[in-house]
Motif scaffolding. Sequence first.
Motif, PDB file in Angstrom:
ATOM      1  N   SER A 107       0.827  -1.201   0.000  1.00 36.77           N
ATOM      2  CA  SER A 107       0.000   0.000   0.000  1.00 36.77           C
ATOM      3  C   SER A 107       0.865   1.257   0.000  1.00 36.77           C
ATOM      4  O   SER A 107       0.546   2.241  -0.682  1.00 36.77           O
ATOM      5  CB  SER A 107      -0.924   0.007   1.218  1.00 36.77           C
ATOM      6  N   LEU A 157       0.959   4.210  -2.708  1.00 35.57           N
ATOM      7  CA  LEU A 157       0.782   5.596  -2.287  1.00 35.57           C
ATOM      8  C   LEU A 157       1.812   6.497  -2.953  1.00 35.57           C
ATOM      9  O   LEU A 157       1.473   7.572  -3.477  1.00 35.57           O
ATOM     10  CB  LEU A 157       0.907   5.683  -0.768  1.00 35.57           C
ATOM     11  N   SER A 180     -14.567   9.971  -1.699  1.00 34.18           N
ATOM     12  CA  SER A 180     -13.734   8.914  -1.118  1.00 34.18           C
ATOM     13  C   SER A 180     -14.564   8.005  -0.218  1.00 34.18           C
ATOM     14  O   SER A 180     -14.359   6.783  -0.192  1.00 34.18           O
ATOM     15  CB  SER A 180     -12.571   9.526  -0.332  1.00 34.18           C
ATOM     16  N   TYR A 183      -5.568   4.310  -6.641  1.00 35.38           N
ATOM     17  CA  TYR A 183      -6.305   5.039  -5.613  1.00 35.38           C
ATOM     18  C   TYR A 183      -7.468   4.220  -5.054  1.00 35.38           C
ATOM     19  O   TYR A 183      -7.653   4.117  -3.840  1.00 35.38           O
ATOM     20  CB  TYR A 183      -6.812   6.346  -6.206  1.00 35.38           C
ATOM     21  N   LEU A 191      -6.171   1.538  -2.851  1.00 28.62           N
ATOM     22  CA  LEU A 191      -5.775   2.065  -1.547  1.00 28.62           C
ATOM     23  C   LEU A 191      -6.986   2.272  -0.644  1.00 28.62           C
ATOM     24  O   LEU A 191      -6.951   1.944   0.552  1.00 28.62           O
ATOM     25  CB  LEU A 191      -5.041   3.392  -1.724  1.00 28.62           C
ATOM     26  N   ILE A 192      -8.057   2.823  -1.194  1.00 30.58           N
ATOM     27  CA  ILE A 192      -9.270   3.034  -0.399  1.00 30.58           C
ATOM     28  C   ILE A 192      -9.826   1.709   0.097  1.00 30.58           C
ATOM     29  O   ILE A 192     -10.225   1.566   1.257  1.00 30.58           O
ATOM     30  CB  ILE A 192     -10.327   3.802  -1.214  1.00 30.58           C
ATOM     31  N   GLU A 211      -7.038   0.370   2.754  1.00 28.78           N
ATOM     32  CA  GLU A 211      -6.621   1.174   3.900  1.00 28.78           C
ATOM     33  C   GLU A 211      -7.680   2.145   4.400  1.00 28.78           C
ATOM     34  O   GLU A 211      -7.494   2.748   5.459  1.00 28.78           O
ATOM     35  CB  GLU A 211      -5.344   1.958   3.552  1.00 28.78           C
ATOM     36  N   LYS A 253      -6.664   7.316   5.127  1.00 28.47           N
ATOM     37  CA  LYS A 253      -5.253   7.021   4.838  1.00 28.47           C
ATOM     38  C   LYS A 253      -4.959   7.157   3.352  1.00 28.47           C
ATOM     39  O   LYS A 253      -3.870   7.592   2.965  1.00 28.47           O
ATOM     40  CB  LYS A 253      -4.891   5.632   5.351  1.00 28.47           C
ATOM     41  N   ALA A 254      -5.912   6.767   2.502  1.00 30.96           N
ATOM     42  CA  ALA A 254      -5.700   6.912   1.064  1.00 30.96           C
ATOM     43  C   ALA A 254      -5.528   8.379   0.690  1.00 30.96           C
ATOM     44  O   ALA A 254      -4.712   8.721  -0.173  1.00 30.96           O
ATOM     45  CB  ALA A 254      -6.868   6.300   0.289  1.00 30.96           C
TER      46      ALA A 254
END
Length: 305
Positions: free
Chosen positions: A5, A9, A165, A239, A242-243, A246, A250-251
Amino acid sequence: MSLASLTRLIALAALWGGSFLFMRVAVPQLGAIPTAVGRGLFSTIGLGAALYLMGYRPRLGRHLWPLLGLGVINSGIPFLMYALAAQVLPSGYSAIFNATTPLVATVVGALLFAEGITPARIAAVLLGMGGVAVLAQAGPLDIDTAVLGGMAACFVATVCYAFSSFLTLKLAGANAPVDMRAAVFISQLGALLVLLPALLVDVLLHPADIAKMQAAPLLAWGNVALLGLLSTALAYVLYFKLIADEGPQKALTVTFIVPVFAVLWGRLVLGEPLSLAHAAGGGLIALSLWMVLRPASAKNNAKSD
C-alpha cells in the motif's frame, strides 16, 4: 499500512503530481474544457481496453447508476475544476490546494459519515497543512479576481474528492458489492458523460475554440493522452485499491505528497526554481504523513503479537 500500500501511495503521488504539469502544458493550447474532456476520454479508453484484454466483463445491475454518479463527483467535476485552475495557477499551486483534501475529508467524514476525529489525526492534518503553507510561500502570486477564481475551483475539487472517497468505500471497498475494476471504469465513463455536454456548450458559445484545438501542437495532445492514461486511468486503479485496503482517510494522505512531486516535475521539465521553502514544506508534509500512518502500523503490530 503494508509495504504494498505504501508503494502504491508513492506511485500515486508521482502520477498525480505529474497531472498538474500535463494540464499546465495542455490547457493554454487547447482550453480548459477540451483538456478535461480529453482526459476523461483517454482514461475511459485506457481502462476499457485494459479490462477487455484481461477478459473482465463487469456485471453491474443496480450499481450502474451509483457508479456513474460517483464518476461525476470523483472525476468529472474535479477534472474540469483543475483544468480551469490551470489557466491561472502554476502547477505547484494547484497541487498545494489539492493537499487540503484530507482536512476537508475529516470534516466531511465527521459531519456526514459518522467518522471519528482523534486528536492525533487533527494534529497530523494540521501539520501537513503547515507544510502546504510553507510550500505556498515558494512562489507568491499577485492575488486578483482570476487567481481567486482558480483557488475557488481547486477548493470545489477538494470537496468533491473528500466526499467521493467515502462513497467509493461503500461501493467498491473490501466488503462492498462492486468489483474495484468495474468501479474505476464506470466512474470514468460517468465523468466523460458529464464532460461531453460541457464541451458541446463550450463549442456552441465559442466556435473559435474548434480552430484552436485543430491548430494545437502535437505536444499538447500528447500531454492530454499522458494525463488520461497515466495520471488518471492508472492512478485511479491505485487510488481505489488504496481506499479498499486502507480506508479513505489514509488513502487521502497521498495529497500531502503530491505537491512535492508537482514541484519536482516542474523543476525537471519546466526548469522551475527550488528553494528552502520547498525543502521545509516537504519535510513537514513527510512528518505529517508519518504521524497519520504510524498509529495504524502500531495497531497492526499489536494484533499480530
